[in-house]
Design an enzyme around this catalytic site. Structure first.
Site, mmCIF file in Angstrom:
data_model
loop_
_atom_site.group_PDB
_atom_site.id
_atom_site.type_symbol
_atom_site.label_atom_id
_atom_site.label_comp_id
_atom_site.label_asym_id
_atom_site.label_seq_id
_atom_site.Cartn_x
_atom_site.Cartn_y
_atom_site.Cartn_z
ATOM 1 N N HIS A 15 -10.424 -0.300 -0.381
ATOM 2 C CA HIS A 15 -9.684 -1.609 -0.185
ATOM 3 C C HIS A 15 -8.847 -1.849 -1.730
ATOM 4 O O HIS A 15 -9.562 -2.876 -2.319
ATOM 5 C CB HIS A 15 -10.371 -2.633 0.106
ATOM 6 C CG HIS A 15 -9.878 -3.781 0.907
ATOM 7 N ND1 HIS A 15 -8.529 -4.329 0.756
ATOM 8 C CD2 HIS A 15 -10.608 -4.986 1.444
ATOM 9 C CE1 HIS A 15 -8.381 -5.386 1.106
ATOM 10 N NE2 HIS A 15 -9.550 -5.728 1.543
ATOM 11 N N ARG A 58 -7.591 -13.218 5.024
ATOM 12 C CA ARG A 58 -7.039 -13.233 3.606
ATOM 13 C C ARG A 58 -6.069 -11.960 3.172
ATOM 14 O O ARG A 58 -5.082 -12.389 2.582
ATOM 15 C CB ARG A 58 -8.307 -13.170 2.737
ATOM 16 C CG ARG A 58 -9.161 -14.332 2.396
ATOM 17 C CD ARG A 58 -10.712 -14.068 2.168
ATOM 18 N NE ARG A 58 -10.971 -13.379 3.464
ATOM 19 C CZ ARG A 58 -11.599 -14.143 4.348
ATOM 20 N NH1 ARG A 58 -11.589 -15.665 4.218
ATOM 21 N NH2 ARG A 58 -12.082 -13.581 5.624
ATOM 22 N N THR A 59 -6.241 -10.732 3.595
ATOM 23 C CA THR A 59 -5.435 -9.830 3.139
ATOM 24 C C THR A 59 -4.035 -9.945 3.689
ATOM 25 O O THR A 59 -3.271 -9.970 3.006
ATOM 26 C CB THR A 59 -6.288 -8.558 3.404
ATOM 27 O OG1 THR A 59 -7.436 -8.538 3.022
ATOM 28 C CG2 THR A 59 -5.289 -7.353 2.601
ATOM 29 N N LYS A 69 0.525 2.260 24.274
ATOM 30 C CA LYS A 69 1.041 3.288 25.183
ATOM 31 C C LYS A 69 0.874 4.703 25.004
ATOM 32 O O LYS A 69 1.427 5.614 25.505
ATOM 33 C CB LYS A 69 2.671 2.979 25.439
ATOM 34 C CG LYS A 69 2.983 1.489 25.787
ATOM 35 C CD LYS A 69 4.381 1.489 25.609
ATOM 36 C CE LYS A 69 4.823 -0.030 25.693
ATOM 37 N NZ LYS A 69 6.283 -0.249 25.084
ATOM 38 N N ARG A 91 -3.435 -1.807 7.427
ATOM 39 C CA ARG A 91 -4.907 -1.914 7.434
ATOM 40 C C ARG A 91 -5.146 -1.093 8.777
ATOM 41 O O ARG A 91 -4.737 -1.287 9.612
ATOM 42 C CB ARG A 91 -5.757 -3.267 7.505
ATOM 43 C CG ARG A 91 -7.083 -3.307 8.078
ATOM 44 C CD ARG A 91 -7.784 -4.415 7.862
ATOM 45 N NE ARG A 91 -8.032 -5.060 6.243
ATOM 46 C CZ ARG A 91 -8.594 -6.036 6.239
ATOM 47 N NH1 ARG A 91 -9.092 -6.795 6.884
ATOM 48 N NH2 ARG A 91 -8.765 -6.310 4.958
HETATM 49 N N1 CP Z 1 -11.498 -9.463 1.834
HETATM 50 C C1 CP Z 1 -10.901 -9.199 3.099
HETATM 51 O O1 CP Z 1 -10.495 -8.180 3.126
HETATM 52 O O2 CP Z 1 -10.826 -10.198 4.006
HETATM 53 P P1 CP Z 1 -10.105 -10.194 5.282
HETATM 54 O O3 CP Z 1 -10.564 -9.391 6.358
HETATM 55 O O4 CP Z 1 -10.055 -11.350 5.887
HETATM 56 O O5 CP Z 1 -8.605 -9.622 5.024
#
Ligand code: CP
Length: 313
Positions: free
Chosen positions: A131, A53-54, A82, A103
């Site tokens: 998040h 999703r993110t 590397k 991320r």
């Molecule tokens: N909610 C969320 O962070 O989903 P993903 O890990 O799929 O990005």
């Protein structure tokens, strides 16, 4: 018109007014998801941890606004294998793009990235820490379904120890007084630092180990979370706790009419499939709201002024 660019590392870094502005801009984008305001901009999505999703909603957000995206969803295909450091990776990518969405599995990685580059960084999740873009879509979802952010009974269930979504949400809710119930087993209960944060900011909470009818039937929002296998060092402990909390249709039959069930997704066993057609199940719409919230966040980060449809005073 361009103003100043801004990173988004932690939801704690932004004020109540900024949160309300972003919610109003998310609403603007929900009504106007396609236009060309990012034409000429390039955004990097650097995902050192898996995501559906993110990453895809950030990339869709850029594409729908006329920008371009580069990046990776699998760090094993990059020069980090590397031995290239995170610092060098960020400095290199900064040569190519206007904004980095990242991320990383290490807490503090996004903050560190802001210290080695001048271009804005959006934290798309750093370990068990924060998040913030998820929090914006969660707030938008709560506002859309409840008509307000204050004075709500919000129940957080499952992995409250490692769950960065619930940690971020608590930070944001210091601006919007609500009553929380924390439902978790001893191994996954809300860390003391977040309970101290609640105490210091007047956020009311009660802790439960049982996900009882009394808890369910006195909630406006139930926020389920996945027990995150990837955060455990002891797999036996994961096996012991992974199925402790789940929600099904029968369990919500006497719940409040306005109850909405949220989950950041992905789910494993904690939401029964028989809930999916229940009008109180909101998790798929919640994920859709991520597109609009992230369009607003990207524009904030790039200093692009966009209209605000006021959400609340
Ligand atoms: N909610 C969320 O962070 O989903 P993903 O890990 O799929 O990005």
């Amino acid at each position: 018109m361009a103003t100043s660019t801004k990173s988004l590392v932690s939801i704690a870094d932004i004020s109540r007014d900024e949160i309300l502005t972003l919610l109003g801009q998310a609403r603007y984008f929900e009504e106007n998801p396609n236009n060309r305001i990012l034409q000429g901009k390039v955004v990097a999505t650097l995902f050192f941890e898996p995501s559906t999703r993110t990453r895809l909603s950030f990339e869709t957000a850029v594409n729908r606004l006329g920008g371009r995206v580069i990046g990776f969803s699998d760090a094993s295909t990059t020069s980090s294998t590397k031995g290239e450091t995170l610092k060098d990776t960020i400095k290199m990518v900064s040569n190519y793009v206007d904004l980095i969405v990242m991320r990383h599995y290490l807490e503090g990685a996004a903050r560190y990235a802001t210290e080695v580059t001048d271009i804005p960084i959006i934290n798309a999740g750093d370990g068990a820490n924060q998040h913030p873009s998820q929090t914006m879509l969660d707030l938008y979802s709560i506002y859309k379904t409840q008509g307000r952010l204050e004075d709500l009974d919000i129940t957080l269930v499952g992995d409250l120890k490692y769950g960065r979504t619930v940690h971020s949400l608590l930070h944001a809710m210091k601006h919007f007084p609500a009553r929380f119930k924390f439902v978790a087993c001893d191994e996954l209960k809300m860390p003391q630092e977040y309970k101290d944060f609640c105490d210091a900011n007047g956020i009311k909470y009660e802790e439960y180990t049982e996900f009882s009818p009394e808890v369910i039937n006195n909630s406006d929002i139930i926020y389920m979370t996945r027990v995150q296998r990837e955060r455990f060092t002891d797999i036996m402990e994961y096996e012991r706790v992974k199925n402790l909390y789940n929600l099904n249709n029968a369990m919500v039959q006497d719940s409040r009419d306005n109850l909405r069930i949220l989950h950041p997704l992905p789910r494993v066993n904690e939401l029964s499939m028989d809930l999916d057609d229940n009008p109180k199940a909101y998790y798929f719409e919640q994920a859709k709201n991520g597109l609009y919230a992230r369009q607003a966040i990207i524009c904030r980060s790039l200093g692009i002024d966009i209209p605000v449809i006021p959400a609340q005073k």
